[in-house]
Enzyme design. Structure first.
Site, short mmCIF file in Angstrom:
data_model
loop_
_atom_site.label_atom_id
_atom_site.label_comp_id
_atom_site.label_asym_id
_atom_site.label_seq_id
_atom_site.Cartn_x
_atom_site.Cartn_y
_atom_site.Cartn_z
N SER A 13 0.67 -1.15 0.01
CA SER A 13 -0.04 0.05 0.01
C SER A 13 0.89 1.39 0.11
O SER A 13 0.66 2.22 0.90
CB SER A 13 -0.91 -0.06 1.34
OG SER A 13 -0.18 0.16 2.42
N GLU A 120 16.06 19.13 -9.58
CA GLU A 120 17.01 18.16 -8.88
C GLU A 120 17.99 17.87 -9.76
O GLU A 120 18.15 18.26 -10.89
CB GLU A 120 16.22 17.10 -8.22
CG GLU A 120 15.29 17.48 -7.12
CD GLU A 120 14.54 16.19 -6.45
OE1 GLU A 120 15.11 15.58 -5.60
OE2 GLU A 120 13.62 15.79 -7.12
N HIS A 237 21.79 7.40 -1.59
CA HIS A 237 21.55 8.79 -1.82
C HIS A 237 22.58 9.52 -1.13
O HIS A 237 23.30 9.07 -0.15
CB HIS A 237 20.19 9.15 -0.98
CG HIS A 237 19.61 10.66 -1.48
ND1 HIS A 237 20.54 11.79 -1.21
CD2 HIS A 237 18.62 10.70 -2.13
CE1 HIS A 237 19.48 12.75 -1.56
NE2 HIS A 237 18.36 12.38 -2.11
N ARG A 284 23.29 11.56 -9.02
CA ARG A 284 23.21 10.85 -7.76
C ARG A 284 24.55 10.12 -7.45
O ARG A 284 25.17 10.20 -6.62
CB ARG A 284 21.92 10.12 -7.63
CG ARG A 284 21.47 10.36 -6.23
CD ARG A 284 20.34 9.63 -6.03
NE ARG A 284 19.23 11.02 -5.95
CZ ARG A 284 17.82 10.70 -5.62
NH1 ARG A 284 17.63 9.64 -5.72
NH2 ARG A 284 17.17 11.70 -5.83
N HIS A 345 19.13 3.99 -0.79
CA HIS A 345 18.03 4.69 -0.97
C HIS A 345 16.99 4.10 -1.83
O HIS A 345 15.71 4.03 -1.58
CB HIS A 345 18.37 5.99 -1.42
CG HIS A 345 17.25 6.98 -1.88
ND1 HIS A 345 16.59 7.40 -0.74
CD2 HIS A 345 16.82 7.59 -2.94
CE1 HIS A 345 15.57 8.60 -1.04
NE2 HIS A 345 15.57 8.58 -2.44
N ARG A 380 18.91 5.92 -11.04
CA ARG A 380 17.86 6.58 -11.26
C ARG A 380 17.82 8.13 -10.93
O ARG A 380 18.33 8.76 -10.33
CB ARG A 380 16.67 6.14 -10.13
CG ARG A 380 15.29 6.97 -9.95
CD ARG A 380 14.36 6.46 -9.19
NE ARG A 380 14.66 6.47 -8.13
CZ ARG A 380 14.39 7.54 -7.06
NH1 ARG A 380 13.38 8.34 -7.50
NH2 ARG A 380 14.78 7.55 -5.92
N LEU A 386 8.26 8.03 -8.20
CA LEU A 386 6.96 8.40 -8.04
C LEU A 386 6.09 8.35 -9.31
O LEU A 386 5.10 7.85 -9.33
CB LEU A 386 6.73 9.64 -7.08
CG LEU A 386 7.29 9.69 -5.72
CD1 LEU A 386 7.05 10.94 -5.10
CD2 LEU A 386 6.68 8.60 -4.82
P1 FAD Z 1 6.40 1.55 -1.35
O1 FAD Z 1 5.86 2.82 -1.30
O2 FAD Z 1 7.74 1.19 -0.54
O3 FAD Z 1 5.31 0.73 -0.70
C1 FAD Z 1 5.70 -0.89 -0.37
C2 FAD Z 1 4.24 -1.28 0.26
O4 FAD Z 1 4.42 -2.72 0.32
C3 FAD Z 1 4.20 -1.02 1.45
O5 FAD Z 1 2.76 -0.63 2.05
C4 FAD Z 1 4.62 -2.36 2.41
O6 FAD Z 1 4.07 -2.41 3.55
C5 FAD Z 1 4.26 -3.22 1.57
N1 FAD Z 1 4.95 -4.71 1.66
C6 FAD Z 1 6.01 -5.07 1.48
N2 FAD Z 1 6.35 -6.09 1.43
C7 FAD Z 1 5.16 -6.71 1.73
C8 FAD Z 1 4.64 -8.24 1.84
N3 FAD Z 1 5.45 -9.10 2.21
N4 FAD Z 1 3.36 -8.37 2.28
C9 FAD Z 1 2.51 -7.34 2.27
N5 FAD Z 1 2.74 -5.97 2.09
C10 FAD Z 1 4.10 -5.64 1.83
N6 FAD Z 1 11.02 9.20 -5.20
C11 FAD Z 1 10.42 10.07 -6.00
O7 FAD Z 1 10.49 9.91 -6.95
N7 FAD Z 1 10.61 11.49 -5.57
C12 FAD Z 1 11.00 11.58 -4.16
O8 FAD Z 1 10.75 12.89 -3.80
C13 FAD Z 1 11.44 10.69 -3.37
N8 FAD Z 1 11.64 10.84 -2.15
C14 FAD Z 1 12.19 9.80 -1.44
C15 FAD Z 1 12.58 10.04 -0.10
C16 FAD Z 1 12.60 8.80 0.73
C17 FAD Z 1 13.32 9.23 2.24
C18 FAD Z 1 12.65 7.63 0.31
C19 FAD Z 1 12.92 6.45 1.17
C20 FAD Z 1 12.28 7.43 -1.00
C21 FAD Z 1 11.94 8.43 -1.71
N9 FAD Z 1 11.80 8.29 -3.22
C22 FAD Z 1 11.58 9.32 -3.78
C23 FAD Z 1 11.62 6.81 -3.80
C24 FAD Z 1 10.14 6.60 -3.79
O9 FAD Z 1 9.56 7.01 -2.55
C25 FAD Z 1 9.72 5.04 -3.79
O10 FAD Z 1 10.54 4.46 -4.70
C26 FAD Z 1 8.29 4.96 -4.04
O11 FAD Z 1 7.54 5.67 -3.16
C27 FAD Z 1 8.01 3.49 -3.95
O12 FAD Z 1 6.63 3.27 -4.04
P2 FAD Z 1 6.11 1.60 -4.00
O13 FAD Z 1 4.45 1.99 -4.06
O14 FAD Z 1 6.62 0.82 -5.20
O15 FAD Z 1 6.61 0.90 -2.66
C1 SIN Z 2 14.95 13.56 -2.68
O1 SIN Z 2 14.12 14.33 -2.47
O2 SIN Z 2 16.43 13.95 -2.68
C2 SIN Z 2 14.62 12.24 -3.17
C3 SIN Z 2 14.28 12.24 -4.44
C4 SIN Z 2 14.25 10.85 -5.15
O3 SIN Z 2 14.58 9.75 -4.46
O4 SIN Z 2 13.66 10.70 -6.34
#
Ligand code: FAD
Ligand code: SIN
Length: 538
Positions: A13, A120, A237, A284, A345, A380, A386
């Site tokens: 989620s 960025e 990062h 990066r 990261h 990346r 996102l």
């Molecule tokens: P996630 O958002 O990680 O969600 C994964 C979900 O799966 C979670 O709900 C977790 O609980 C669930 N899950 C995992 N394993 C299981 C399992 N076995 N069973 C059930 N549920 C499970 N990217 C950008 O583009 N811009 C940004 O500004 C940016 N800033 C970032 C800042 C930080 C601090 C971090 C950590 C990352 C950032 N990123 C950014 C990267 C980006 O946030 C992520 O790559 C992206 O949000 C991943 O989304 P997702 O839905 O694929 O996974």
């Molecule tokens: C950041 O805000 O520096 C993270 C951006 C990203 O991971 O894409």
């Protein structure tokens, strides 16, 4: 064991899983309904912590165009990004942003109500939307969680871990899940299982990722026989807040450098000019290695980010979360240097998919960070993740419109055998101190499979992980979530190490000190369980 069936099951989620649930519920015929399972509370994910923003090539942003975004992404990707994927994702960004706005996501706007864009590293123009200043992930995630929770057709299981995919003859027929609160298993049959399980930053001692980023989807898909791609590419990062004792590190967004902040040593001497003409806004991987090198050279635990050159009112407005967090540690970012250091990261590798989210296994889909679509290549471009999450969630929903979602009727002996392993209540399992083992693994990965690698370090890592496995005698069934996560972390760590050993070149985030050059002939790496096929050469 309890049994159930759904037309579609989404695992995870974060932004990818939440958006997919909404789009699929709106667009696809679901005779047996849709289920969203997540191992923590709804919305707890990496997505929630995203700061800098989301790339969007908006049609009314006259200073930008798809060609420019494609070019920047491909340059940052160090020769491994797939042109068609980049184009598809870039071209669809305008439509998904408009849809997010309709769903209630409030991206920041200027005094004339126009969307604000930031910049960025390695972006040639301002094209990154942000929300809540530096709380972009939280703002998107909250809007999507609201919509998902209000939607009576989306069933939600919280505190529930997917622990094994039910695959037979190349077809995924369901998943076994474990409710960590009540300690019960359930078998869920479904013709469409979507992995949206995010990344694996927790494999490393220092990370910006929250505790749940343990590579579960990577281990599940690999064990089910899916083709996995580019697993050696872990992004570090360059600027995580380096406060003693804090290993889960708070991020200092690249957008702070985008607005003008400079990296320097303790005496204020700026150093990025020595490493790249783009200085703080180099890709990066380059900035990360520069910081790491300065730290090694000066025997320090951090370098510093100086944001005092940015107008203090602007700093407070654009970066409220970062300002507040730093202040909690006695750092006023409008005056003081911010101690920063690299941290794991993002995972560029993952389950190989096409643009419909299909994996090599029928009925199994992957989206978001757990997938490898070919967008990010070896490194990346900031804020592309996102965007990829939402575009790919949208496109898997589009694709499922054309699929007849019939719940599998015939369950073969091989699947029954998997279910039996989890149903067996006679297995005696001694308690294991997983925290100690986890911390050993995180140290191994940081020290030997980190920012710089070579044959010696990777061989050492391989042996140490092998020994750790011996201390963790669980093949399939485990006692609790902590153990399942560690089981998955071990698998992911072995795969990353193995693939890093195989890639005898340096490219993007994968830097081999014994093979520093990039080789034109090298391409994606692919690995499949049993076959173990590795392919690095075109
Ligand atoms: P996630 O958002 O990680 O969600 C994964 C979900 O799966 C979670 O709900 C977790 O609980 C669930 N899950 C995992 N394993 C299981 C399992 N076995 N069973 C059930 N549920 C499970 N990217 C950008 O583009 N811009 C940004 O500004 C940016 N800033 C970032 C800042 C930080 C601090 C971090 C950590 C990352 C950032 N990123 C950014 C990267 C980006 O946030 C992520 O790559 C992206 O949000 C991943 O989304 P997702 O839905 O694929 O996974
Ligand atoms: C950041 O805000 O520096 C993270 C951006 C990203 O991971 O894409």
């Amino acid at each position: 064991m309890k049994y159930s069936k759904y037309s579609t099951v989404i695992i995870g989620s974060g932004i990818a899983g939440l958006y997919a649930a909404l789009k699929i519920e709106q667009q696809v015929k679901l005779p047996d309904g849709i289920l969203l399972i997540t191992k923590s509370r709804l919305g707890e994910s990496n997505s929630r912590y995203a700061q800098g923003g989301m790339v969007a090539v908006m049609k009314d942003n006259k200073s930008d165009c798809v060609a420019s975004h494609i070019s920047d992404t491909i340059k940052a990707g160090a020769g491994l990004s797939e042109f068609n994927t980049v184009k598809f994702i870039s071209e669809n960004s305008d439509a998904v942003v408009k849809d997010l706005l309709k769903l209630g996501v409030e991206f920041d706007r200027d005094e004339n109500n126009n969307l604000c864009y930031t910049k960025e590293a390695a972006h040639s123009v301002r094209r990154i939307l942000h929300a809540g200043g530096d709380a972009t992930g939280k703002m998107i995630e909250q809007a999507l969680c609201r919509k998902v929770s209000e939607n009576e057709n989306i069933e939600i299981y919280e505190q529930t871990d997917a622990v094994e995919l039910l695959v037979s003859s190349g077809e995924c027929k369901g998943v076994i899940v474990f409710n960590n609160d009540i300690g019960e298993y359930e078998t869920i049959y479904s013709p469409a299982i979507i992995l949206a399980t995010g990344g694996l930053g927790q494999l490393y001692k220092y990370t910006t990722n929250p505790v749940g980023a343990t590579g579960d989807g990577i281990a599940l898909a690999y064990n089910a026989g899916a083709v996995m791609q580019d697993l050696e590419f872990v992004q570090f990062h360059p600027t995580a807040l380096a406060i003693d004792g804090d290993e889960n590190r708070f991020l200092i967004s690249e957008a702070v450098r985008g607005e003008g902040a400079k990296l320097c040593d303790a005496d204020g001497a700026e150093f990025m000019g020595k490493y790249d003409e783009r200085k703080e806004l180099a890709p990066r991987d380059i900035v990360t290695r520069a910081n790491y090198n300065e730290m090694q050279k000066n025997h320090t635990d951090c370098v510093y980010l100086n944001a005092s050159c940015i107008d203090s009112k602007k700093l407070a407005k654009r970066f409220p979360t970062i300002s507040k967090k730093c202040l909690e540690h006695g750092i006023d970012i409008s005056k003081d240097y911010i101690p920063v250091a690299p941290a794991s990261h993002y995972f560029m590798g993952g389950v190989r998919t096409n643009l419909k989210g299909e994996t090599s296994i029928n009925g199994l889909y992957a989206i978001g960070e757990t997938a490898s679509t070919g967008l990010h290549g070896g490194n990346r471009l900031a804020s592309n993740s996102l965007l990829e999450c939402v575009v790919c969630a949208y496109s898997v929903a589009e694709y499922l419109k054309s699929v007849e979602l019939k719940t599998p009727k015939q369950i073969g002996e091989d699947i029954k055998a998997i279910i039996d392993k989890y149903s067996d209540e006679d297995i005696v399992m001694d308690e294991i101190d997983v925290q100690v083992l986890k911390s050993k693994l995180q140290n191994i990965m940081w020290d030997y499979v980190g920012i710089l690698r070579d044959k010696k370090s990777l061989t050492e890592a391989n042996e140490l992980i092998y020994r750790l496995k011996a201390d963790f005698p669980r093949e399939t069934k485990c006692l609790n979530r902590e153990e399942y996560e560690f089981r998955n972390m071990l698998t992911a760590a072995q795969l990353i190490t193995h693939c890093a050993m195989g890639r005898k070149e340096s490219r993007g985030a994968h830097f081999r000190t014994d093979y520093p050059d990039t080789l034109d002939e090298c391409t994606h790496s692919c690995i499949v369980k049993e076959e173990g096929i590795m392919d690095y050469v075109k």
